[in-house]
Design a protein around this motif. Structure first.
Motif, PDB file in Angstrom:
ATOM      1  N   GLU A   1       1.111  -1.252   0.373  1.00  0.00           N
ATOM      2  CA  GLU A   1      -0.105   0.089  -0.351  1.00  0.00           C
ATOM      3  C   GLU A   1       0.783   1.076   0.314  1.00  0.00           C
ATOM      4  O   GLU A   1       1.098   2.544  -0.604  1.00  0.00           O
ATOM      5  CB  GLU A   1      -1.212  -0.205   1.172  1.00  0.00           C
ATOM      6  N   SER A   2       1.829   1.148   0.395  1.00  0.00           N
ATOM      7  CA  SER A   2       2.755   2.458   0.903  1.00  0.00           C
ATOM      8  C   SER A   2       3.792   2.957  -0.553  1.00  0.00           C
ATOM      9  O   SER A   2       3.191   3.438  -0.695  1.00  0.00           O
ATOM     10  CB  SER A   2       4.246   2.350   1.750  1.00  0.00           C
ATOM     11  N   ALA A   3       3.758   1.862  -1.519  1.00  0.00           N
ATOM     12  CA  ALA A   3       4.621   1.819  -2.002  1.00  0.00           C
ATOM     13  C   ALA A   3       3.701   1.823  -3.256  1.00  0.00           C
ATOM     14  O   ALA A   3       4.220   3.320  -4.069  1.00  0.00           O
ATOM     15  CB  ALA A   3       5.334   0.093  -2.493  1.00  0.00           C
ATOM     16  N   ASN A   4       2.411   1.826  -3.399  1.00  0.00           N
ATOM     17  CA  ASN A   4       1.372   2.012  -5.136  1.00  0.00           C
ATOM     18  C   ASN A   4       1.078   4.211  -4.030  1.00  0.00           C
ATOM     19  O   ASN A   4       0.649   4.133  -5.261  1.00  0.00           O
ATOM     20  CB  ASN A   4      -0.218   1.202  -4.537  1.00  0.00           C
ATOM     21  N   LYS A   5       1.115   3.778  -3.150  1.00  0.00           N
ATOM     22  CA  LYS A   5       1.112   5.193  -3.239  1.00  0.00           C
ATOM     23  C   LYS A   5       1.798   6.266  -3.421  1.00  0.00           C
ATOM     24  O   LYS A   5       1.518   7.089  -4.511  1.00  0.00           O
ATOM     25  CB  LYS A   5       0.617   5.691  -1.413  1.00  0.00           C
ATOM     26  N   ARG A   6       2.719   5.734  -3.389  1.00  0.00           N
ATOM     27  CA  ARG A   6       4.152   6.104  -3.861  1.00  0.00           C
ATOM     28  C   ARG A   6       4.168   6.448  -4.813  1.00  0.00           C
ATOM     29  O   ARG A   6       4.750   7.841  -6.201  1.00  0.00           O
ATOM     30  CB  ARG A   6       5.506   5.923  -3.050  1.00  0.00           C
ATOM     31  N   ILE A   7       4.007   4.957  -6.159  1.00  0.00           N
ATOM     32  CA  ILE A   7       3.589   5.477  -7.255  1.00  0.00           C
ATOM     33  C   ILE A   7       3.063   6.223  -7.742  1.00  0.00           C
ATOM     34  O   ILE A   7       3.209   6.887  -9.074  1.00  0.00           O
ATOM     35  CB  ILE A   7       3.715   3.778  -7.787  1.00  0.00           C
ATOM     36  N   GLU A   8       1.364   6.338  -6.644  1.00  0.00           N
ATOM     37  CA  GLU A   8       0.871   6.841  -7.790  1.00  0.00           C
ATOM     38  C   GLU A   8       1.108   8.851  -7.624  1.00  0.00           C
ATOM     39  O   GLU A   8       1.109   9.371  -8.611  1.00  0.00           O
ATOM     40  CB  GLU A   8      -0.814   7.029  -6.568  1.00  0.00           C
ATOM     41  N   GLN A   9       1.622   9.784  -6.734  1.00  0.00           N
ATOM     42  CA  GLN A   9       2.407  10.397  -6.729  1.00  0.00           C
ATOM     43  C   GLN A   9       3.437  10.981  -7.812  1.00  0.00           C
ATOM     44  O   GLN A   9       3.022  11.826  -8.009  1.00  0.00           O
ATOM     45  CB  GLN A   9       2.811  10.825  -4.745  1.00  0.00           C
TER      46      GLN A   9
END
Length: 112
Positions: free
Chosen positions: A89-97
């Motif tokens: 979840e933390s990685a996906n949020k960073r990718i989205e940002q």
């Protein structure tokens, strides 16, 4: 008596190792305002690649291993699933940002 002592010893040993049975992956931080202001397109692409590497690492490390047996005995494997979910979840949020930042900075399409 000897049999119950042996069982108790095994049970205590399992309890002691259970604390370290849950896998840990770490987290990817959200983008700071400094990163948003200073990163250029190349740096954004590098961060995307690093974050995707983190996702690959989590997926590889989450494959079944001997530690999973201990985790299943301790908490039915729930801890490992929760840890994996939080890491991804933390990685996906960073990718989205990072993708949003690429769009904001009008980076060339197809690079990331």
């Amino acid at each position: 008596m000897l049999r119950s002592l042996s069982f108790a010893s095994i049970f205590v040993a399992l309890l002691m190792t259970q604390g370290c049975a849950t896998k840990t992956y770490g987290r990817q931080g959200t983008l700071t305002s400094y990163e948003k202001d200073t990163m250029n397109c190349r740096e954004i692409d590098l961060e995307l690649a690093k974050t995707r590497g983190f996702v690959d690492h989590v997926n590889k490390e989450s494959e079944f291993s001997g530690r999973d047996v201990l985790a299943i005995l301790g908490d039915f494997g729930i801890g490992n699933n929760m840890e994996k979910s939080a890491a991804l979840e933390s990685a996906n949020k960073r990718i989205e940002q990072l993708r949003d930042l690429r769009a904001t900075k009008k980076c060339e399409p197809g690079q990331a």
